[in-house]
Design an enzyme around this catalytic site. Structure first.
Site, short mmCIF file in Angstrom:
data_model
loop_
_atom_site.label_atom_id
_atom_site.label_comp_id
_atom_site.label_asym_id
_atom_site.label_seq_id
_atom_site.Cartn_x
_atom_site.Cartn_y
_atom_site.Cartn_z
CB CYS A 94 28.74 87.10 59.15
SG CYS A 94 28.58 85.43 58.52
CG HIS A 194 24.12 87.72 60.20
ND1 HIS A 194 24.62 88.59 59.27
CD2 HIS A 194 24.63 86.51 59.89
CE1 HIS A 194 25.37 87.92 58.43
NE2 HIS A 194 25.41 86.67 58.78
#
Ligand code: GLN
Length: 244
Positions: A94, A194
């Site tokens: 990310c 994530h």
């Protein structure tokens, strides 16, 4: 055999337990008799790109990404670019994924010039892309269905020479528009997924580890299979939820 892992900015880029990826890599390597050395490298600490086999960069908010710009400009950006070109394995999540790219223009028009280690750029959207999601990687990236969780405002677009890490099966991925997820350039594996990405996606984890071992040692013996009953149960449960 031995692998040296560098966890970049562990105190700043570490959302949703991104650190779990380091734990998964360590456990799966040690179970195969590979020695693992883990170093942490944060603000003010130089990195020697030749000293490591795998680099891990977690996720972070816009604020943390901006905080790092100054530190990156003190030589770290050069070191990271050199390691990428030298085909070291990177796993970037990310905010860490966005940071490897050319730039990030936030949704309110703020431009952060990043390090350009891979040819991607990111443009913020007002609506965040949030939720559990799933993508399929091609054989060159493990040939597996990856389940994950994404939460980003940035829409990432890939330049020439950068392939997607996978094809979105459910959720948004890079930008919610072109069906791509993540990026693959040399041995960089970058993704919006994530937290516990590697623990619940053991095939992808082993693929990364084998890539690093083959780069360092040439051909290696096949990995002994591990008991992945719990990992596969977590993976399959989420895959089932996301399959309509
Ligand atoms: N700040 C970036 C975005 O919102 C990355 C966020 C993250 O790492 N979760 O797009």
């Amino acid at each position: 055999m031995e692998l040296n892992l560098c966890h970049l900015y562990p105190d700043i880029l570490n959302l949703y337990g991104d650190r779990g990826n380091i734990i998964a890599m360590r456990r799966r390597l040690e179970a195969r008799g590979v020695t693992v050395n883990i170093s942490e490298c944060s603000i003010g600490e130089p990195i020697d790109p030749s000293a490591f086999d795998i680099f891990f960069i977690g996720g972070g908010q816009d604020f943390e990404q901006e905080v790092l710009l100054r530190d990156l400009s003190t030589g770290k950006a050069d070191a990271i670019r050199a390691a990428v070109e030298d085909e070291k394995v990177f796993l970037a999540i990310c905010g860490g994924y966005q940071m490897l790219g050319q730039y990030y223009e936030t949704w309110d028009g703020h431009r952060l010039d990043f390090i350009g280690a891979i040819d991607i750029h990111t443009v913020g959207a007002k609506d965040r892309m949030i939720g559990n999601y799933m993508f399929q990687t091609p054989p060159e990236s493990g040939d597996t269905t990856v389940v994950g969780f994404e939460n980003h405002s940035g829409k990432t677009f890939l330049g020439e020479g950068v392939r997607p890490l996978g094809k979105v099966l459910a959720g948004f991925g890079n930008n919610g528009e072109d069906g791509t997820e993540g990026a693959r350039y040399k041995n960089v594996f970058a993704t919006y997924s994530h937290g516990s990405l590697l623990p619940k996606n053991p095939v992808l984890c082993d693929f990364l580890l084998k890539t690093a071992l083959i780069r360092k040692y040439g051909e290696i013996e096949p990995f002994i299979p591990l008991d992945d009953a719990i990992e596969n149960a977590a993976h399959d449960y989420m895959q089932q939820r996301l399959t309509k």
